[in-house]
Design a protein around this motif. Structure first.
Motif, PDB file in Angstrom:
ATOM      1  N   TYR A   1      -7.508 -68.483  61.129  1.00 30.47           N
ATOM      2  CA  TYR A   1      -6.686 -67.423  60.796  1.00 30.47           C
ATOM      3  C   TYR A   1      -7.657 -66.094  60.539  1.00 30.47           C
TER       4      TYR A   1
ATOM      5  N   ILE B   1      -1.926 -70.767  58.157  1.00 31.38           N
ATOM      6  CA  ILE B   1      -3.318 -70.777  57.454  1.00 31.38           C
ATOM      7  C   ILE B   1      -3.454 -72.368  57.271  1.00 31.38           C
TER       8      ILE B   1
ATOM      9  N   SER C   1      -9.112 -67.498  53.962  1.00 31.49           N
ATOM     10  CA  SER C   1      -8.327 -67.157  55.000  1.00 31.49           C
ATOM     11  C   SER C   1      -8.368 -65.374  55.068  1.00 31.49           C
TER      12      SER C   1
ATOM     13  N   GLY D   1      -6.584 -61.443  59.818  1.00 32.49           N
ATOM     14  CA  GLY D   1      -5.341 -62.270  60.272  1.00 32.49           C
ATOM     15  C   GLY D   1      -4.519 -61.284  61.013  1.00 32.49           C
TER      16      GLY D   1
ATOM     17  N   THR E   1       3.239 -66.713  55.992  1.00 36.12           N
ATOM     18  CA  THR E   1       2.013 -66.909  57.009  1.00 36.12           C
ATOM     19  C   THR E   1       1.474 -68.060  56.133  1.00 36.12           C
TER      20      THR E   1
END
Length: 505
Positions: A317, A309, A139, A327, A305
């Motif tokens: 993301y 994800i 991510s 992100g 967060t």
């Protein structure tokens, strides 16, 4: 009639509770059945208290609302601002972490589930540990508390550590000036933080977690304690998370208000009941953290967060952002601005767009002189640097830092020499005293700036040398980053330092 009125601390400070009482009295007078939901804030602080009325077309907004004007909520009037979701401020955002904030009842598990809650945890439980670690790494998520360290690397280190017990610690000691994203999440969508901590726990093998919350946030403390009870009742916490057979539970701990406890090792000392002073590293907290056990220490926004994800996938993301800044980031706009608040966007916006377009320039109408990014330890950016993209490496390349993404605006009346002195004085007051460059250097820094203010130009090279020593020799970011605002003020606004000399002559 269903209305939403924020319980967010900023909205309450501006009269939200009085507005609720007035709404209930007006509804009783009219014979209207009123359902009041205390939601979080949408982030448009200049419109608080923002009252939203549920209609077939969507939520109609009224704000800033006053208790004396609540009749407009029933009849319409000048405070009506249209459908909240259609407002330019809302439509221009990429709301991922804050997607539910201001939308749901923060303590309603049903609301949370209806708006995507638990989806990330359900997917995480269906994955192997290595797959979860790969997802977080892919991510590109980095610590949103200021350091910007890759979250996946930290989790993988703790997961690979051998110990009889591990911990997850959420750093909610949000002490930077001009920052309020952590508070907004905890007050407006606390279950997202809890879900993120649970995913972290089952991934690295931790069975217990702590949220270290600053005492100056009484509303957030109250909401988080209730949210933990709600999560436990819903099966998200306990001996068997969502029936998986994996244990994870957590609790809220309140700090006494030391700025330095925002540094992870000082926080851990405080959490253990010790004096909040910085630890020398190594060992890293990932190997020897809370009670000398492997510990994940992440910021509120980082952990909140994580469910996004896992729900949407790492690739979705990471598709947002620039370079190594992937992100979204919650921009917290404050100071001398026409429109202050929280705006979540992908990395990459310019400071000019943020200050001129989003914030609408200064509240005084005077030209913008400087913008401090990253809290009291962040550098001051002049307009000549307003085109720099908002990203970790991009700001580091200009002698600045993203920090917690607090953005404080100053107009042309600001005295940058005074601001530089404030940075040194702040460090001197807040220093834990563990290391000499911070403890003594900050005091000498304030004294040196006073010499410059008296017209002693020979002290300027000494100030540079002192800042170099503090950057290289301090144990933590408090002493190490204090030179950022000092040197940026000296570099970009030399006239404010020369002007004092000229006046003395």
């Amino acid at each position: 009639m269903k209305v939403y009125v924020p319980l967010d601390a900023a909205a309450r400070a501006l009269g939200a509770d009085e507005v609720v009482a007035a709404l209930q009295a007006e509804a009783m007078r009219r014979g209207v059945a009123l359902d009041v939901v205390r939601n979080g804030s949408r982030g448009m602080v200049w419109l608080e208290p923002l009252v939203e009325v549920e209609t077939p077309a969507g939520r109609m907004g009224f704000g800033p609302m006053e208790a004396a004007s609540v009749a407009q909520v029933f009849d319409g009037g000048s405070l009506a601002i249209g459908l909240v979701e259609d407002l330019p401020w809302m439509k221009a955002q990429t709301r991922l972490t804050f997607a539910r904030c201001g939308v749901i009842d923060p303590l309603s598990v049903e609301d949370y589930r209806a708006h995507g809650g638990f989806a990330g945890l359900a997917r995480a439980l269906a994955m192997r540990v290595e797959e979860r670690l790969d997802e977080v790494t892919a991510s590109g998520l980095r610590g949103r508390g200021g350091a910007g360290f890759p979250t996946g690397i930290k989790w993988r280190t703790v997961a690979g550590a051998v110990a009889d017990r591990k911990y997850i610690v959420c750093n909610a000691d949000e002490g930077d000036s001009g920052t309020f994203a952590d508070r907004m999440i905890m007050e407006g969508d606390p279950l997202s933080l809890i879900e993120g901590m649970v995913i972290a726990g089952i991934t690295v093998g931790a069975t217990h977690g702590f949220v270290y919350l600053r005492s100056e946030y009484p509303d957030a403390i109250a909401v988080m304690n209730l949210a933990v009870l709600a999560a436990r009742a819903a099966g998200m916490l306990g001996a068997s998370v969502m029936g998986s057979g994996i244990a994870f539970d957590m609790e809220i701990r309140v700090g006494a208000g030391a700025y330095v406890c925002g540094e992870e090792t000082s926080l851990l000392n405080s959490l253990e009941g010790k004096r909040g002073v910085v630890r020398a590293k190594p060992p890293l907290p990932a190997l020897e953290g809370f009670m000398s056990k492997p510990t994940v220490v992440n910021n509120v926004i980082s952990l909140a967060t994580i469910p996004v994800i896992f729900e949407r996938g790492a690739a979705a993301y990471a598709a947002h952002g620039i370079g190594r800044s992937r992100g979204t980031i919650p921009l917290q706009i404050a100071g001398n601005v026409a429109r202050g608040g929280l705006f979540e966007a992908a990395f990459g916006m310019s400071l000019g767009e943020i200050v001129d377009d989003l914030a609408g320039g200064t509240a005084t109408g005077r030209p913008v002189k400087a913008v401090q990014v990253g809290g009291p330890l962040g550098a001051y950016f002049p307009r000549m640097l307003f085109d720099v993209p908002f990203g970790y490496e991009e700001y580091a390349g200009q002698g600045g830092l993203i920090g917690h993404a607090g953005i404080v605006v100053f107009d042309e009346s600001a005295d940058m020499l005074a601001q530089a002195r404030f940075a040194m004085e702040f460090c001197a007051i807040e220093s834990c005293g563990k290391c000499t460059p911070c403890r003594i250097g900050a005091v000498r820094g304030a004294e040196t700036i006073d010499r410059i203010a008296r017209g002693d130009a020979s002290a300027i090279p000494l100030l540079h040398d002192l800042c170099d020593t503090m950057k290289a020799g301090s144990l933590c970011a408090l002493g190490g980053f204090t030179p950022y605002p000092v040197l940026s003020a000296l570099t970009h606004f030399p006239d404010d330092f020369a002007r004092v000399k000229e006046a003395a002559e």
